[in-house]
Design a protein around this motif. Structure first.
Motif: not given
Ligand code: HEM
Length: 159
Positions: A98-126
């Protein structure tokens, strides 16, 4: 000679597992502490590759060289320390996958936030806190295995 070659590979696997595990946890934690989506995305991208390249290889190699060693030295796979090690290895896997999957999701969420100049979403923090919590039992189980490997205590689960 075969024995030393197997043991050499087994020990490389053990150091890679412990080293990559601790290293990845440290760099992810440090990146997270910056709170910067760009930095987190960059580190998570590298962490995902490192996990597939190093951890996954060692995860596959370790039981193969371990069982080959047991066979070569003449230990029974029903010896208590080997059974308990294999059980702990399964525990580690149940937390690591599950940790491997979480890292993939965290990467995607952080990339999406970075590309739009947004702060990290709640889903990332969870995900981050779940990732953090899952790391402890996974790493503790590997440390337990290491202890069992070194001390090889004499006990049996089966008669
Ligand atoms: C998953 C299944 C595993 C099996 C079946 C297994 C089996 C074995 C066996 C039979 C030996 C004894 C070799 C000898 O007598 O010279 C050994 C040694 C060792 N194993 Fe494993 N192993 C496994 C996983 C691991 C893991 C996950 C680690 C560490 C992260 C590890 C670290 C070590 C170390 C450090 C030694 C050398 C201990 C010493 O010589 O004092 N093993 N292993």
């Amino acid at each position: 000679m075969v024995y030393f070659a197997l043991k050499y590979l087994h020990l490389i696997g053990a150091t890679v597992l412990l080293g990559t595990g601790a290293g990845i946890a440290f760099f992810m934690l440090m990146a997270h502490r910056t709170g910067e989506a760009v930095q987190i995305a960059a580190v998570a991208r590298i962490v995902v590759v490192a996990d597939f390249l190093f951890t996954a290889t060692a995860v596959v190699e370790q039981p193969i060289t371990g069982i080959a060693l047991a066979w070569h030295v003449g230990y029974s796979l029903t010896d208590g320390w080997i059974v308990l090690s294999i059980l702990l290895y399964i525990v580690t896997g149940c937390f690591w996958l599950p940790v491997v999957w979480m890292q993939l999701r965290m990467r995607d969420l952080a990339e999406a936030a970075a590309s739009k100049g947004l702060t990290l979403p709640l889903a990332y923090h969870r995900l981050f806190w779940a990732w953090f919590a899952f790391g402890f039992p996974a790493f503790a189980a590997v440390l337990g295995i290491l202890w069992l490997m070194i001390t090889r205590p004499a006990f049996r689960f089966f008669l």
